[in-house]
Scaffold this active site. Structure first.
Site, PDB file in Angstrom:
ATOM      1  N   ASP A 164       3.579   0.600  12.114  1.00  0.00           N
ATOM      2  CA  ASP A 164       2.354   0.070  11.492  1.00  0.00           C
ATOM      3  C   ASP A 164       2.079  -1.389  11.878  1.00  0.00           C
ATOM      4  OD1 ASP A 164       2.096   2.550  10.365  1.00  0.00           O
ATOM      5  OD2 ASP A 164       2.809   1.969   8.381  1.00  0.00           O
ATOM      6  N   ARG A 222      -0.599  15.499  12.964  1.00  0.00           N
ATOM      7  CA  ARG A 222       0.206  14.966  11.853  1.00  0.00           C
ATOM      8  C   ARG A 222       0.647  16.128  10.968  1.00  0.00           C
ATOM      9  NH1 ARG A 222      -2.135   9.406   9.358  1.00  0.00           N
ATOM     10  NH2 ARG A 222      -0.038   9.397   8.476  1.00  0.00           N
ATOM     11  N   LYS A 281       0.834  -1.217   0.000  1.00  0.00           N
ATOM     12  CA  LYS A 281       0.000   0.000   0.000  1.00  0.00           C
ATOM     13  C   LYS A 281       0.861   1.256   0.000  1.00  0.00           C
ATOM     14  CE  LYS A 281      -2.553   2.528   3.592  1.00  0.00           C
ATOM     15  NZ  LYS A 281      -1.465   3.239   4.196  1.00  0.00           N
ATOM     16  N   ASN A 282       1.813   1.335   0.910  1.00  0.00           N
ATOM     17  CA  ASN A 282       2.513   2.607   1.064  1.00  0.00           C
ATOM     18  C   ASN A 282       3.515   2.879  -0.059  1.00  0.00           C
ATOM     19  OD1 ASN A 282       0.939   3.290   3.194  1.00  0.00           O
ATOM     20  ND2 ASN A 282       2.412   2.674   4.769  1.00  0.00           N
ATOM     21  N   ARG A 298      -9.152   0.129   3.589  1.00  0.00           N
ATOM     22  CA  ARG A 298      -8.189   1.072   2.990  1.00  0.00           C
ATOM     23  C   ARG A 298      -6.850   0.397   2.719  1.00  0.00           C
ATOM     24  NH1 ARG A 298      -6.763   5.519   6.564  1.00  0.00           N
ATOM     25  NH2 ARG A 298      -5.209   5.629   4.934  1.00  0.00           N
ATOM     26  N   CYS A 339      -5.262   8.145   8.986  1.00  0.00           N
ATOM     27  CA  CYS A 339      -5.488   7.665  10.358  1.00  0.00           C
ATOM     28  C   CYS A 339      -5.205   8.774  11.369  1.00  0.00           C
ATOM     29  CB  CYS A 339      -4.590   6.466  10.646  1.00  0.00           C
ATOM     30  SG  CYS A 339      -4.939   5.053   9.600  1.00  0.00           S
TER      31      CYS A 339
HETATM   32  C1  EPZ Z   1       3.762   7.090   6.666  1.00  0.00           C
HETATM   33  O1  EPZ Z   1       3.008   8.179   7.206  1.00  0.00           O
HETATM   34  C2  EPZ Z   1       2.807   5.940   6.487  1.00  0.00           C
HETATM   35  N1  EPZ Z   1       1.765   6.354   5.567  1.00  0.00           N
HETATM   36  C3  EPZ Z   1       2.219   5.520   7.837  1.00  0.00           C
HETATM   37  O2  EPZ Z   1       1.497   4.323   7.618  1.00  0.00           O
HETATM   38  C4  EPZ Z   1       3.355   5.200   8.810  1.00  0.00           C
HETATM   39  O3  EPZ Z   1       2.820   5.000  10.100  1.00  0.00           O
HETATM   40  C5  EPZ Z   1       4.363   6.339   8.866  1.00  0.00           C
HETATM   41  O4  EPZ Z   1       4.817   6.699   7.540  1.00  0.00           O
HETATM   42  C6  EPZ Z   1       5.602   5.989   9.682  1.00  0.00           C
HETATM   43  O5  EPZ Z   1       6.216   4.845   9.146  1.00  0.00           O
HETATM   44  C7  EPZ Z   1       1.984   6.306   4.271  1.00  0.00           C
HETATM   45  O6  EPZ Z   1       3.038   5.907   3.798  1.00  0.00           O
HETATM   46  C8  EPZ Z   1       0.867   6.727   3.386  1.00  0.00           C
HETATM   47  P1  EPZ Z   1       5.924  10.320   8.710  1.00  0.00           P
HETATM   48  P2  EPZ Z   1       3.613   9.643   7.191  1.00  0.00           P
HETATM   49  O7  EPZ Z   1       5.948  11.581   7.945  1.00  0.00           O
HETATM   50  O8  EPZ Z   1       4.431   9.815   5.979  1.00  0.00           O
HETATM   51  C9  EPZ Z   1       6.448  13.599  12.207  1.00  0.00           C
HETATM   52  C10 EPZ Z   1      -0.354   2.867   7.662  1.00  0.00           C
HETATM   53  O9  EPZ Z   1      -0.893   2.311   8.632  1.00  0.00           O
HETATM   54  N2  EPZ Z   1       6.402  14.588  11.115  1.00  0.00           N
HETATM   55  O10 EPZ Z   1       7.043   9.350   8.526  1.00  0.00           O
HETATM   56  O11 EPZ Z   1       2.497  10.579   7.439  1.00  0.00           O
HETATM   57  C11 EPZ Z   1       5.113  12.912  12.437  1.00  0.00           C
HETATM   58  O12 EPZ Z   1       4.270  13.687  13.283  1.00  0.00           O
HETATM   59  C12 EPZ Z   1       0.073   4.322   7.727  1.00  0.00           C
HETATM   60  O13 EPZ Z   1      -0.143   2.301   6.583  1.00  0.00           O
HETATM   61  C13 EPZ Z   1       6.629  15.914  11.392  1.00  0.00           C
HETATM   62  O14 EPZ Z   1       6.881  16.319  12.542  1.00  0.00           O
HETATM   63  O15 EPZ Z   1       4.547   9.578   8.480  1.00  0.00           O
HETATM   64  C14 EPZ Z   1       5.548  11.586  13.039  1.00  0.00           C
HETATM   65  O16 EPZ Z   1       5.765  11.743  14.410  1.00  0.00           O
HETATM   66  C15 EPZ Z   1      -0.476   4.998   8.932  1.00  0.00           C
HETATM   67  N3  EPZ Z   1       6.584  16.835  10.357  1.00  0.00           N
HETATM   68  C16 EPZ Z   1       6.881  11.293  12.346  1.00  0.00           C
HETATM   69  O17 EPZ Z   1       7.327  12.545  11.816  1.00  0.00           O
HETATM   70  C17 EPZ Z   1       6.337  16.447   9.064  1.00  0.00           C
HETATM   71  O18 EPZ Z   1       6.323  17.316   8.185  1.00  0.00           O
HETATM   72  C18 EPZ Z   1       6.825  10.292  11.194  1.00  0.00           C
HETATM   73  O19 EPZ Z   1       5.822  10.688  10.258  1.00  0.00           O
HETATM   74  C19 EPZ Z   1       6.104  15.089   8.800  1.00  0.00           C
HETATM   75  C20 EPZ Z   1       6.129  14.177   9.848  1.00  0.00           C
END
Ligand code: EPZ
Length: 428
Positions: free
Chosen positions: A305, A122, A22-23, A397, A117
């Site tokens: 995840d 976020r 998916k991702n 999803r 989610c």
């Molecule tokens: C991706 O989300 C995945 N989604 C999520 O999977 C997964 O949990 C996550 O990465 C972590 O592995 C997709 O790929 C579509 P991040 P993403 O940016 O990209 C902080 C699932 O179940 N952050 O790596 O949104 C954030 O708050 C989904 O398949 C900032 O501070 O996650 C978090 O604490 C749910 N500023 C950390 O970084 C930013 O601009 C990691 O978030 C971006 C993120």
């Protein structure tokens, strides 16, 4: 509306084939916008997030032609819009990738804030920082995130947090920018590598994906490609955890075992017998799991995840385990639901203390988000009695044919309509 009805207490046995990731899919589909020619994407998972993205591509002017259940041809040549509406964006996080892809294609993008989610706040500040460093002027107006540039130029960006989304979005915007872009403190997940491989197969020049430093030398044109998406490590991990939790014996096929190392290490620690083959993994368990501690981290750490799914396993383990969530502020919303089924879990901030119980019992529960929903399915398979899970659109999803796949492993699981009393009253 539908719900799952699960008769628990049967060990899973047999073989399950894992779908495309998916991702990776949700990054690669927007990335097609960067191509000057049609692309054929294979091993696409049949999940609602993919269907939403395909509809979004069509709304921008792309032509989408399904070839078979897992293969689609996308022709982006006539894309003329740079606007992704709230209706398209709000259901999923990956809609933010249209910012990077449209900036990369047209030097302009207007995209409604992404949904997805609920794990607390976020932010997308690191995405915005990356676009601005590349030369885009970003703004928030009328509830939309907008970006515009005369041209995008390569730059060096150090991410303050390791972010999958920011790494992907900056790659998308930088791939056709002039000059060299360097992303430091980049995310290293397998889907980042898959996106880089996809873009390189179209003629991009990206090096270092899978390490903390990604170098992108901009190119003027990207050509069409035929590309097959990697297997889904989290879907695989979910079936592996379910096999262990139910005391089963399951061969999980169409996987990349290297992507599963951190998950396999924890399953072995709780006492499972795991055998790795070239493209499959066999998981066997014939006793109650042992306790273990888990800390989620960005790749190659244990994936956040998989956190709710492993929690179910530890909920029926011998002894007390501790889970520390190292990525999200708030990823324990499913605990209330598991508690309804008899689990003994105390949450304190980003830590959950799980005292194993001998078994769970059936209860009516909800899928509060995608992986939480997968965890409730595993809990239902373990529990005595008949569990009903509502709000399963979250699960759809990210899990293709989940009822069919678990049924083939011997589970008693059905999808049934939910009787909506208020809708029925309105119709009467
Ligand atoms: C991706 O989300 C995945 N989604 C999520 O999977 C997964 O949990 C996550 O990465 C972590 O592995 C997709 O790929 C579509 P991040 P993403 O940016 O990209 C902080 C699932 O179940 N952050 O790596 O949104 C954030 O708050 C989904 O398949 C900032 O501070 O996650 C978090 O604490 C749910 N500023 C950390 O970084 C930013 O601009 C990691 O978030 C971006 C993120």
């Amino acid at each position: 509306m539908e719900k799952f009805v699960i008769g628990g207490g049967r060990p899973l046995r047999g073989e399950v084939r894992i779908s495309g990731a998916k991702n990776a899919a949700v990054a690669i589909l927007p990335a097609v916008l960067l191509s000057d020619e049609p692309c054929v994407i294979e091993n696409l998972p049949g999940i609602s997030d993919v269907h939403t993205l395909l509809r979004t591509l069509e709304s921008l002017g792309a032509q989408v032609r399904p070839i078979n259940k897992t293969t689609v041809e996308i022709d982006p040549r006539h894309v003329n819009s740079f606007v992704v509406s709230k209706q398209m964006a709000e259901g999923m996080r990956a809609s933010s990738y249209f910012l990077g892809a449209l900036l990369g294609r047209m030097n302009k993008a207007r995209v409604a804030p992404p949904g997805g989610c609920d794990f607390g706040v976020r932010p997308i500040d690191q995405h915005i920082k990356g676009f601005e460093a590349l030369g885009a002027k970003m703004s928030f107006e009328n509830g939309m995130v907008s970006g515009r540039a005369q041209r995008l130029s390569g730059c060096s960006i150090y991410l303050d947090v390791v972010s999958v989304g920011a790494t992907i979005n900056i790659m998308l915007a930088a791939v056709k920018a002039s000059g060299l872009t360097v992303i430091e403190n980049a995310a290293r997940e397998p889907h980042i590598v898959d996106l880089a491989n996809f873009l390189n197969s179209m003629g991009a020049d990206i090096m270092g994906a899978g390490t903390g430093v990604i170098k992108i030398r901009g190119v003027q044109h990207l050509h069409g490609t035929n590309y097959s998406i990697i297997p889904d490590q989290i879907e695989a991990g979910t079936y592996m955890a379910a096999a262990v939790a139910t005391g089963g014996d399951v061969l999980v096929t169409n996987v990349t075992p290297k992507h599963l190392e951190s998950i396999i290490a924890k399953l072995v620690e709780v006492g499972a017998d795991v055998t790795e083959y070239d493209e499959s993994v066999r998981v066997r368990m014939d006793h109650r799991p042992k306790k273990c501690n888990v800390k989620t981290m960005p790749h190659p750490g244990f994936p956040t995840d998989m956190q709710p799914q492993i929690a179910v396993l530890l909920a029926v383990a011998e002894g007390t385990s501790i889970i520390t969530e190292g990525v999200w502020d708030s990823r324990f919303r499913y605990v209330d639901q598991l508690t309804l089924m008899g689990a003994d879990i105390q949450v304190d901030g980003k830590m959950a203390v799980i005292t194993g119980v001998k078994t769970l019992h059936a209860a009516p529960v909800r899928a509060v988000d995608l992986r939480a929903g997968a965890a409730m399915v595993i809990a239902g398979l373990v529990a005595t009695g008949t569990t009903e899970i509502e709000d399963i659109d979250h699960i759809d999803r990210g899990y293709e044919d989940i009822v069919e796949k678990f049924s083939a492993l011997g589970a008693k699981i059905k999808r049934v309509p939910v009787f909506d009393a208020s809708a029925a009253l309105k119709q009467a």
